[in-house]
Design a protein around this motif. Sequence first.
Motif, PDB file in Angstrom:
ATOM      1  N   GLU A  53      20.756 -25.757   4.432  1.00 42.58           N
ATOM      2  CA  GLU A  53      19.611 -25.033   4.976  1.00 42.58           C
ATOM      3  C   GLU A  53      19.795 -23.518   4.909  1.00 42.58           C
ATOM      4  OE1 GLU A  53      19.966 -29.006   7.095  1.00 42.58           O
ATOM      5  OE2 GLU A  53      21.318 -27.355   6.586  1.00 42.58           O
ATOM      6  N   CYS A  54      21.068 -23.073   4.813  1.00 42.97           N
ATOM      7  CA  CYS A  54      21.341 -21.641   4.767  1.00 42.97           C
ATOM      8  C   CYS A  54      20.959 -21.036   3.417  1.00 42.97           C
ATOM      9  CB  CYS A  54      22.817 -21.375   5.052  1.00 42.97           C
ATOM     10  SG  CYS A  54      23.929 -22.003   3.774  1.00 42.97           S
ATOM     11  N   GLY A  55      20.718 -21.885   2.415  1.00 47.04           N
ATOM     12  CA  GLY A  55      20.302 -21.396   1.111  1.00 47.04           C
ATOM     13  C   GLY A  55      21.431 -21.067   0.165  1.00 47.04           C
ATOM     14  N   ARG A  56      22.690 -21.229   0.613  1.00 45.91           N
ATOM     15  CA  ARG A  56      23.835 -20.925  -0.253  1.00 45.91           C
ATOM     16  C   ARG A  56      24.427 -22.210  -0.822  1.00 45.91           C
ATOM     17  NH1 ARG A  56      27.339 -17.316   3.784  1.00 45.91           N
ATOM     18  NH2 ARG A  56      26.351 -18.719   5.295  1.00 45.91           N
ATOM     19  N   PHE A  57      25.205 -22.062  -1.906  1.00 39.39           N
ATOM     20  CA  PHE A  57      25.886 -23.198  -2.500  1.00 39.39           C
ATOM     21  C   PHE A  57      27.159 -23.507  -1.715  1.00 39.39           C
ATOM     22  CE2 PHE A  57      24.145 -21.836  -6.911  1.00 39.39           C
ATOM     23  CZ  PHE A  57      22.933 -22.442  -6.622  1.00 39.39           C
ATOM     24  N   GLY A  58      27.662 -24.712  -1.880  1.00 40.45           N
ATOM     25  CA  GLY A  58      28.931 -25.086  -1.262  1.00 40.45           C
ATOM     26  C   GLY A  58      28.790 -26.162  -0.206  1.00 40.45           C
ATOM     27  N   HIS A  59      27.738 -26.990  -0.309  1.00 37.41           N
ATOM     28  CA  HIS A  59      27.513 -28.040   0.681  1.00 37.41           C
ATOM     29  C   HIS A  59      27.696 -29.431   0.070  1.00 37.41           C
ATOM     30  CE1 HIS A  59      25.452 -24.485   2.327  1.00 37.41           C
ATOM     31  NE2 HIS A  59      25.805 -24.976   3.494  1.00 37.41           N
ATOM     32  N   GLY A  60      28.555 -29.495  -0.939  1.00 37.18           N
ATOM     33  CA  GLY A  60      28.885 -30.786  -1.523  1.00 37.18           C
ATOM     34  C   GLY A  60      27.686 -31.482  -2.114  1.00 37.18           C
TER      35      GLY A  60
END
Length: 289
Positions: A53-60
């Motif tokens: 939801e934060c809009g950044r990459f890195g959430h698997g």
Amino acid sequence: MATPDRQATTMALAYALSAAERGLAVIPLSRTKLPALRSPHRDAPSPTPCHGECGRFGHGVYDASTDPHRIRALFAAAPRATGYGIACGLPPHHLIGVDLDTKSGTDASAALRELALRHLFTIPETVVVLTPSGGRHLWLTGPPDVAVPNSAGRLAPGIDIRGAGGYLVGPGSRTEHGVYSTAPGTGHLTPAPCPPALLRLLLPPPRTRPAPASSTLHRGQGLVQFVLAAHEGQRNTRLFWAACRAYENGIGPELTPALVEAALRTGLTEREARSTITSAARMTGQRPP
């Protein structure tokens, strides 16, 4: 000339884009088969749950996409990626992965055939991916309104399931142990529907009330015997499977002493046995002993 790692990343991106064209949502993976992008919240003192939801990459797996522009951006942010993961449970395929392992002396393929005979279903012709260790991944599709959970050894030792929130390593991915590839004659297939009888086995059993202490050992005697029958190389696998079944049936805490005792008799240490049972409790969403 491109470096070997860069070549592997370029090839992984090409395979990932090809999978996305078939409606499969993908993410970049490292050589360890883990998501190649680190969480943007890793240094937060008290990280809050975030599924992108934060809009950044890195959430698997929550980064997974079929959009070629987003996929290229994901791989650009992960220049050391050498493979790609395919998210399970997402439309349009609602992919279910049946991971047949060959480790610890288990014959997962034979166990699946036995389940098919016992529960009267046929293993369909479908996409099969060969792993570097000699295992196989069967790709099946599920109904859109059913969320199949991930599990390890729940059906039988050596059979893991990748469902909602999980991912499969895509064919063409290069890992520390080798390259994943599509089995001959299956690359042109689309994932086959999961047989209804198998689907019922993949869903968690309904919650039951805890059994009276007096009947726990009687109900769990088969699980204890299963552990006692383990040969060297099977001890942890059998104990993990038995502990998972005990926790799913509401008798995990009460049966733990008997399972530990059985594991000690097979040659495991008490520390090893309790660690394995704790892992089983966590896998089934229960409080570890």
